[in-house]
Motif scaffolding. Structure first.
Motif, PDB file in Angstrom:
ATOM      1  N   TRP A  23      69.770  -0.202  15.106  1.00 29.26           N
ATOM      2  CA  TRP A  23      69.099   0.083  16.372  1.00 29.26           C
ATOM      3  C   TRP A  23      70.083   0.787  17.291  1.00 29.26           C
ATOM      4  O   TRP A  23      71.268   0.453  17.321  1.00 29.26           O
ATOM      5  N   HIS A  24      69.582   1.769  18.041  1.00 31.26           N
ATOM      6  CA  HIS A  24      70.400   2.505  19.015  1.00 31.26           C
ATOM      7  C   HIS A  24      69.692   2.484  20.362  1.00 31.26           C
ATOM      8  O   HIS A  24      68.541   2.908  20.474  1.00 31.26           O
ATOM      9  N   LYS A  25      70.379   1.995  21.384  1.00 30.63           N
ATOM     10  CA  LYS A  25      69.814   1.940  22.734  1.00 30.63           C
ATOM     11  C   LYS A  25      70.078   3.265  23.453  1.00 30.63           C
ATOM     12  O   LYS A  25      71.216   3.731  23.516  1.00 30.63           O
ATOM     13  N   ILE A  26      69.019   3.851  23.990  1.00 32.07           N
ATOM     14  CA  ILE A  26      69.142   5.082  24.772  1.00 32.07           C
ATOM     15  C   ILE A  26      69.140   4.697  26.240  1.00 32.07           C
ATOM     16  O   ILE A  26      68.112   4.306  26.792  1.00 32.07           O
ATOM     17  N   ASP A  27      70.313   4.780  26.851  1.00 34.00           N
ATOM     18  CA  ASP A  27      70.424   4.399  28.265  1.00 34.00           C
ATOM     19  C   ASP A  27      70.419   5.631  29.171  1.00 34.00           C
ATOM     20  O   ASP A  27      70.424   6.776  28.707  1.00 34.00           O
ATOM     21  N   GLN A  28      70.424   5.390  30.472  1.00 32.81           N
ATOM     22  CA  GLN A  28      70.341   6.491  31.429  1.00 32.81           C
ATOM     23  C   GLN A  28      71.565   7.401  31.353  1.00 32.81           C
ATOM     24  O   GLN A  28      71.452   8.617  31.519  1.00 32.81           O
ATOM     25  N   GLN A  29      72.721   6.840  31.068  1.00 28.24           N
ATOM     26  CA  GLN A  29      73.924   7.656  30.956  1.00 28.24           C
ATOM     27  C   GLN A  29      73.779   8.687  29.825  1.00 28.24           C
ATOM     28  O   GLN A  29      74.136   9.853  29.990  1.00 28.24           O
ATOM     29  N   GLN A  30      73.252   8.267  28.679  1.00 24.41           N
ATOM     30  CA  GLN A  30      73.062   9.203  27.575  1.00 24.41           C
ATOM     31  C   GLN A  30      72.029  10.267  27.943  1.00 24.41           C
ATOM     32  O   GLN A  30      72.210  11.448  27.640  1.00 24.41           O
ATOM     33  N   ILE A  31      70.961   9.862  28.603  1.00 24.63           N
ATOM     34  CA  ILE A  31      69.932  10.816  29.035  1.00 24.63           C
ATOM     35  C   ILE A  31      70.533  11.832  30.002  1.00 24.63           C
ATOM     36  O   ILE A  31      70.308  13.045  29.873  1.00 24.63           O
ATOM     37  N   ASN A  32      71.329  11.361  30.965  1.00 23.95           N
ATOM     38  CA  ASN A  32      71.943  12.272  31.942  1.00 23.95           C
ATOM     39  C   ASN A  32      72.911  13.241  31.279  1.00 23.95           C
ATOM     40  O   ASN A  32      72.955  14.430  31.629  1.00 23.95           O
ATOM     41  N   LYS A  33      73.694  12.760  30.324  1.00 20.51           N
ATOM     42  CA  LYS A  33      74.631  13.639  29.610  1.00 20.51           C
ATOM     43  C   LYS A  33      73.877  14.693  28.815  1.00 20.51           C
ATOM     44  O   LYS A  33      74.296  15.857  28.758  1.00 20.51           O
ATOM     45  N   PHE A  34      72.762  14.295  28.205  1.00 24.16           N
ATOM     46  CA  PHE A  34      71.958  15.265  27.464  1.00 24.16           C
ATOM     47  C   PHE A  34      71.369  16.297  28.427  1.00 24.16           C
ATOM     48  O   PHE A  34      71.349  17.493  28.123  1.00 24.16           O
ATOM     49  N   ALA A  35      70.904  15.842  29.574  1.00 27.90           N
ATOM     50  CA  ALA A  35      70.371  16.768  30.582  1.00 27.90           C
ATOM     51  C   ALA A  35      71.444  17.779  31.000  1.00 27.90           C
ATOM     52  O   ALA A  35      71.170  18.975  31.116  1.00 27.90           O
ATOM     53  N   ASP A  36      72.657  17.308  31.211  1.00 26.73           N
ATOM     54  CA  ASP A  36      73.758  18.206  31.580  1.00 26.73           C
ATOM     55  C   ASP A  36      74.058  19.199  30.458  1.00 26.73           C
ATOM     56  O   ASP A  36      74.268  20.387  30.704  1.00 26.73           O
ATOM     57  N   ALA A  37      74.085  18.710  29.222  1.00 25.11           N
ATOM     58  CA  ALA A  37      74.417  19.573  28.084  1.00 25.11           C
ATOM     59  C   ALA A  37      73.357  20.643  27.848  1.00 25.11           C
ATOM     60  O   ALA A  37      73.673  21.762  27.433  1.00 25.11           O
ATOM     61  N   THR A  38      72.098  20.328  28.110  1.00 25.53           N
ATOM     62  CA  THR A  38      71.004  21.252  27.815  1.00 25.53           C
ATOM     63  C   THR A  38      70.447  21.947  29.051  1.00 25.53           C
ATOM     64  O   THR A  38      69.540  22.782  28.924  1.00 25.53           O
ATOM     65  N   LEU A  39      70.968  21.583  30.221  1.00 23.48           N
ATOM     66  CA  LEU A  39      70.501  22.144  31.495  1.00 23.48           C
ATOM     67  C   LEU A  39      69.032  21.819  31.758  1.00 23.48           C
ATOM     68  O   LEU A  39      68.337  22.539  32.450  1.00 23.48           O
ATOM     69  N   ASP A  40      68.567  20.705  31.207  1.00 20.44           N
ATOM     70  CA  ASP A  40      67.190  20.248  31.384  1.00 20.44           C
ATOM     71  C   ASP A  40      67.212  19.002  32.263  1.00 20.44           C
ATOM     72  O   ASP A  40      67.317  17.882  31.780  1.00 20.44           O
ATOM     73  N   HIS A  41      67.114  19.217  33.580  1.00 23.73           N
ATOM     74  CA  HIS A  41      67.196  18.125  34.549  1.00 23.73           C
ATOM     75  C   HIS A  41      65.831  17.775  35.138  1.00 23.73           C
ATOM     76  O   HIS A  41      65.735  17.382  36.296  1.00 23.73           O
ATOM     77  N   GLN A  42      64.787  17.907  34.337  1.00 27.48           N
ATOM     78  CA  GLN A  42      63.451  17.558  34.809  1.00 27.48           C
ATOM     79  C   GLN A  42      63.462  16.120  35.329  1.00 27.48           C
ATOM     80  O   GLN A  42      64.044  15.221  34.714  1.00 27.48           O
TER      81      GLN A  42
END
Length: 152
Positions: A23-42
């Motif tokens: 199991w892998h927990k997707i937390d807000q920090q991972q989501i924010n880092k992905f948003a930064d990496a992909t420039l998708d800050h919806q």
């Protein structure tokens, strides 16, 4: 974990489930880092307050492509493919997103070998990939990933 040393061993799993990841927990920090990496800050991904007050899920959700990008990481927890010169993530086919992954959800990859071919020394495999969300009946997605392996 499944250990595969060569084409013949891999082929013996045709049509069978290969296993499941941890199991892998997707937390807000991972989501924010992905948003930064992909420039998708919806806002549905990164604005906790707006998502809680105005969003359909009452929380932020992981990007669909974030969940797809976890495949290599989760796949390595399922299968240890040995004796390789090289491994290539070759493609994805027929992916459908079933439901959103709400922040702090835990996900797990299930894999099944759909096809395998020896292409003049290159092994091409198609693996069914289903991303399960803990506590949910419907998966986050399902589809097929294609890997190329060059065994020594």
């Amino acid at each position: 974990m499944l250990v595969i040393n060569n084409y013949e061993e891999y082929k013996s799993y045709l049509g069978k489930e290969l296993g499941v990841s941890n199991w892998h927990k997707i937390d807000q920090q991972q989501i924010n880092k992905f948003a930064d990496a992909t420039l998708d800050h919806q806002w549905i991904h990164v604005d906790k307050e707006k998502a809680e007050n105005e969003g359909p899920f009452k929380a932020t959700i992981a990007h669909g492509y974030l969940t797809l990008s976890l495949i290599p990481y989760l796949w390595k927890q399922i299968a240890d493919i040995r004796n390789l010169k090289m491994e290539i993530n070759y493609g994805i086919k027929s992916f459908k997103f079933g439901q959103a992954v709400v922040v702090d959800s835990e996900v797990q990859l299930k894999a099944k070998l759909i096809s395998i071919a020896n292409l003049r020394g290159t092994t091409k495999v198609v693996v069914e990939a289903v991303l399960v969300i803990k506590g949910q009946a419907k998966p986050a997605y399902s589809g097929e990933v294609v890997f190329l392996y060059h065994f020594v």
